[in-house]
Design a protein around this motif. Sequence first.
Motif, PDB file in Angstrom:
ATOM      1  N   VAL A  49     -28.133  -1.808   3.905  1.00 58.58           N
ATOM      2  CA  VAL A  49     -29.268  -2.634   3.737  1.00 58.58           C
ATOM      3  C   VAL A  49     -30.344  -2.340   4.506  1.00 58.58           C
ATOM      4  O   VAL A  49     -31.562  -2.127   4.096  1.00 58.58           O
ATOM      5  CB  VAL A  49     -29.021  -4.225   3.648  1.00 58.58           C
ATOM      6  CG1 VAL A  49     -30.304  -4.902   3.251  1.00 58.58           C
ATOM      7  CG2 VAL A  49     -27.872  -4.717   2.632  1.00 58.58           C
ATOM      8  N   ILE A  50     -30.008  -2.102   5.645  1.00 57.92           N
ATOM      9  CA  ILE A  50     -31.365  -1.489   6.745  1.00 57.92           C
ATOM     10  C   ILE A  50     -30.800  -0.249   7.163  1.00 57.92           C
ATOM     11  O   ILE A  50     -29.554   0.103   7.234  1.00 57.92           O
ATOM     12  CB  ILE A  50     -31.159  -2.722   7.833  1.00 57.92           C
ATOM     13  CG1 ILE A  50     -29.878  -2.717   8.779  1.00 57.92           C
ATOM     14  CG2 ILE A  50     -31.850  -3.802   7.707  1.00 57.92           C
ATOM     15  CD1 ILE A  50     -30.203  -3.493  10.042  1.00 57.92           C
ATOM     16  N   LYS A  51     -31.642   0.655   7.336  1.00 48.65           N
ATOM     17  CA  LYS A  51     -31.448   2.021   7.748  1.00 48.65           C
ATOM     18  C   LYS A  51     -31.921   2.236   9.140  1.00 48.65           C
ATOM     19  O   LYS A  51     -31.910   3.480   9.544  1.00 48.65           O
ATOM     20  CB  LYS A  51     -32.466   2.692   6.927  1.00 48.65           C
ATOM     21  CG  LYS A  51     -31.978   2.759   5.299  1.00 48.65           C
ATOM     22  CD  LYS A  51     -32.848   3.639   4.568  1.00 48.65           C
ATOM     23  CE  LYS A  51     -34.307   3.409   4.526  1.00 48.65           C
ATOM     24  NZ  LYS A  51     -35.017   4.360   3.670  1.00 48.65           N
ATOM     25  N   VAL A  52     -32.154   1.089   9.884  1.00 49.68           N
ATOM     26  CA  VAL A  52     -32.235   1.307  11.621  1.00 49.68           C
ATOM     27  C   VAL A  52     -30.967   0.739  12.231  1.00 49.68           C
ATOM     28  O   VAL A  52     -30.410  -0.011  11.764  1.00 49.68           O
ATOM     29  CB  VAL A  52     -33.544   0.814  11.834  1.00 49.68           C
ATOM     30  CG1 VAL A  52     -34.805   1.665  11.000  1.00 49.68           C
ATOM     31  CG2 VAL A  52     -33.700  -0.894  11.629  1.00 49.68           C
ATOM     32  N   ALA A  53     -31.169   1.226  13.655  1.00 48.67           N
ATOM     33  CA  ALA A  53     -30.040   0.610  14.415  1.00 48.67           C
ATOM     34  C   ALA A  53     -30.202  -0.882  14.396  1.00 48.67           C
ATOM     35  O   ALA A  53     -31.470  -1.418  14.505  1.00 48.67           O
ATOM     36  CB  ALA A  53     -30.222   1.114  15.961  1.00 48.67           C
ATOM     37  N   PRO A  54     -29.248  -1.676  14.651  1.00 40.15           N
ATOM     38  CA  PRO A  54     -29.267  -3.244  14.464  1.00 40.15           C
ATOM     39  C   PRO A  54     -30.196  -3.680  15.780  1.00 40.15           C
ATOM     40  O   PRO A  54     -30.862  -4.680  15.591  1.00 40.15           O
ATOM     41  CB  PRO A  54     -27.707  -3.734  14.850  1.00 40.15           C
ATOM     42  CG  PRO A  54     -26.848  -2.672  14.277  1.00 40.15           C
ATOM     43  CD  PRO A  54     -27.614  -1.236  14.569  1.00 40.15           C
ATOM     44  N   GLU A  55     -29.974  -2.984  16.851  1.00 37.32           N
ATOM     45  CA  GLU A  55     -30.930  -3.368  17.917  1.00 37.32           C
ATOM     46  C   GLU A  55     -32.367  -3.124  17.598  1.00 37.32           C
ATOM     47  O   GLU A  55     -33.088  -3.906  17.900  1.00 37.32           O
ATOM     48  CB  GLU A  55     -30.526  -2.529  19.285  1.00 37.32           C
ATOM     49  CG  GLU A  55     -29.177  -2.743  19.916  1.00 37.32           C
ATOM     50  CD  GLU A  55     -28.325  -2.119  19.058  1.00 37.32           C
ATOM     51  OE1 GLU A  55     -27.117  -2.319  19.517  1.00 37.32           O
ATOM     52  OE2 GLU A  55     -28.369  -1.335  18.123  1.00 37.32           O
ATOM     53  N   THR A  56     -32.568  -2.370  16.978  1.00 37.19           N
ATOM     54  CA  THR A  56     -33.889  -1.960  16.552  1.00 37.19           C
ATOM     55  C   THR A  56     -34.631  -3.106  15.502  1.00 37.19           C
ATOM     56  O   THR A  56     -35.596  -3.537  15.533  1.00 37.19           O
ATOM     57  CB  THR A  56     -34.338  -0.630  15.874  1.00 37.19           C
ATOM     58  OG1 THR A  56     -33.812   0.510  16.763  1.00 37.19           O
ATOM     59  CG2 THR A  56     -35.657  -0.272  15.413  1.00 37.19           C
ATOM     60  N   ALA A  57     -33.700  -3.386  14.578  1.00 37.12           N
ATOM     61  CA  ALA A  57     -33.818  -4.576  13.565  1.00 37.12           C
ATOM     62  C   ALA A  57     -34.309  -5.852  14.337  1.00 37.12           C
ATOM     63  O   ALA A  57     -35.080  -6.645  13.804  1.00 37.12           O
ATOM     64  CB  ALA A  57     -32.734  -4.478  12.692  1.00 37.12           C
ATOM     65  N   VAL A  58     -33.432  -6.066  15.225  1.00 35.66           N
ATOM     66  CA  VAL A  58     -33.909  -7.356  15.937  1.00 35.66           C
ATOM     67  C   VAL A  58     -35.124  -7.360  16.832  1.00 35.66           C
ATOM     68  O   VAL A  58     -35.838  -7.973  16.761  1.00 35.66           O
ATOM     69  CB  VAL A  58     -32.604  -7.692  17.021  1.00 35.66           C
ATOM     70  CG1 VAL A  58     -33.005  -9.011  17.779  1.00 35.66           C
ATOM     71  CG2 VAL A  58     -31.288  -7.851  16.093  1.00 35.66           C
ATOM     72  N   ALA A  59     -35.274  -6.128  17.397  1.00 35.60           N
ATOM     73  CA  ALA A  59     -36.481  -6.050  18.270  1.00 35.60           C
ATOM     74  C   ALA A  59     -37.812  -6.005  17.527  1.00 35.60           C
ATOM     75  O   ALA A  59     -38.870  -6.639  17.935  1.00 35.60           O
ATOM     76  CB  ALA A  59     -36.292  -4.824  19.145  1.00 35.60           C
ATOM     77  N   THR A  60     -37.869  -5.535  16.353  1.00 34.01           N
ATOM     78  CA  THR A  60     -38.856  -5.291  15.489  1.00 34.01           C
ATOM     79  C   THR A  60     -39.171  -6.739  14.631  1.00 34.01           C
ATOM     80  O   THR A  60     -39.959  -6.559  13.806  1.00 34.01           O
ATOM     81  CB  THR A  60     -39.110  -4.161  14.503  1.00 34.01           C
ATOM     82  OG1 THR A  60     -37.578  -4.057  13.935  1.00 34.01           O
ATOM     83  CG2 THR A  60     -38.748  -2.763  15.608  1.00 34.01           C
ATOM     84  N   GLY A  61     -38.189  -7.510  14.437  1.00 32.50           N
ATOM     85  CA  GLY A  61     -38.485  -8.704  13.676  1.00 32.50           C
ATOM     86  C   GLY A  61     -37.835  -8.339  12.410  1.00 32.50           C
ATOM     87  O   GLY A  61     -37.662  -9.303  11.458  1.00 32.50           O
ATOM     88  N   VAL A  62     -37.282  -7.209  11.767  1.00 33.49           N
ATOM     89  CA  VAL A  62     -36.553  -6.955  10.575  1.00 33.49           C
ATOM     90  C   VAL A  62     -35.555  -7.888  10.345  1.00 33.49           C
ATOM     91  O   VAL A  62     -35.516  -8.383   9.238  1.00 33.49           O
ATOM     92  CB  VAL A  62     -36.254  -5.664  10.391  1.00 33.49           C
ATOM     93  CG1 VAL A  62     -35.441  -5.305   9.102  1.00 33.49           C
ATOM     94  CG2 VAL A  62     -37.628  -4.504  10.518  1.00 33.49           C
ATOM     95  N   SER A  63     -34.690  -8.191  11.356  1.00 39.44           N
ATOM     96  CA  SER A  63     -33.566  -9.203  11.090  1.00 39.44           C
ATOM     97  C   SER A  63     -33.922 -10.538  10.760  1.00 39.44           C
ATOM     98  O   SER A  63     -33.349 -11.251  10.062  1.00 39.44           O
ATOM     99  CB  SER A  63     -32.596  -9.201  12.225  1.00 39.44           C
ATOM    100  OG  SER A  63     -33.468  -9.913  13.396  1.00 39.44           O
TER     101      SER A  63
END
Length: 440
Positions: free
Chosen positions: A311-325
């Motif tokens: 579903v996401i194409k970035v690292a989990p840490e990046t998804a959390v840091a950027t607010g995508v999560s």
Amino acid sequence: MTADPAILYAAHLDVLQSRTAAALERGRLDHLVVPSGTLRYQLFDDRDYPYAVNPQFKAWLPLTRNPGSWLVVTPGVRPKLIYLQPHDYWHVVPESPSGPWTGHFDIVVVRTADEALQHLPKDPARCAILGEPQSALGAFVPDNPPSVIAYLEYHRAFKTPYEVEMMRQATRAGVRGHRAAEAAFRAGLAEFDIHMAYCAAARQDACQLPYNNIVALNAHGAVLHYTDLDLAAPSRLRSFLIDAGASHAGYACDITRTYSHDRGDDFQSLIDAVDTAQQAMCSQVRAGVDYRQLHLDAHLALASILADFGVIKVAPETAVATGVSSAFFPHGIGHGIGLQVHEVAGFAASDSGGLLPRPEGHPYLRLTRVLQPGMVVTIEPGIYFIDMLLEPLRQGALGTSVDWSRVDAFRPFGGIRIEDDVACTDGAPENLTRDGFSGA
């Protein structure tokens, strides 16, 4: 082996007496006076709203349908219950007080609400009167002194063994309802019919439940507090999310489960992944754990699942840091629970007041305290496909972080939430919900 409830209740009252004495000393007051609450009528009508007992009242007494009654607690003196039992042929009159709890109170039965005045303390100014404004009686007007409220509500987070047992009993009723609801879903019934099956199995009417049931089929699972209840089943059943609780002696349980209609599809695999992660989160409900960190860790775990499922194409840490999560998990990991579904003092820094802030960027977390033995909390991670949150992400600079074809494939299923009630102990946590489903 569970202790005798009567013994647990007596010990519970000892704890409340101690807390009350300390709270009144803080407020430099002599008496705690608690109205049970009153019926409230709708404007321009003679219909009353469903009665909800004052939580400060039901903390002491297993009475939830007794408007117009009063509790008086004076340190060093046997507590007094002023019990309204009116002469009335229009409504069901409360039965005379009975049960083991009655032996702990001086009970005065009154026939009219005003009659309670002669049994209340002489000087209202020396009382902490806890309740809603409409409970006022003569000079006894609820004032809810902040120092008393702060102390009592802060310590209410620490459940006595009696309270945990009442929550176990509530959970048993909730589990019966959840099992009946899943069977109704598998049988192809509509949301309304599933809700009715739940109430019948739990043996509780909607107004007795601790909150409005969320019974959501298909895309309705993307509405976090969906309570509309369609009368007809959808032409195609895909998924079912149910967030529903039950009550026992004034205490609540709060349980959420999600199911795919096709037990072998991708959405069921996603549910299973969230369930596995949720159980790992429950295992972290231990003394000394900051609940805020548990929430942040949940974001990382859910982002990892989103990455695993493409579903996401970035690292989990990046998804959390950027607010995508947060676009997929927009609420908090949970909250305290007990006398109220969203238990009070979730942000309290101490029993004197003050607030513990939420983590930056997480405005909907309801609990920010460090877990300690006696606390009971919910753990409810979720993954949702909510157009209102996803569309700005799609159109923005972070849109390339997501595989939108995967989102489109999951959108008709709405979302996933798995929720258990978990007690923090001196050792391993006690998962009240899982124990309830296993029959423990």
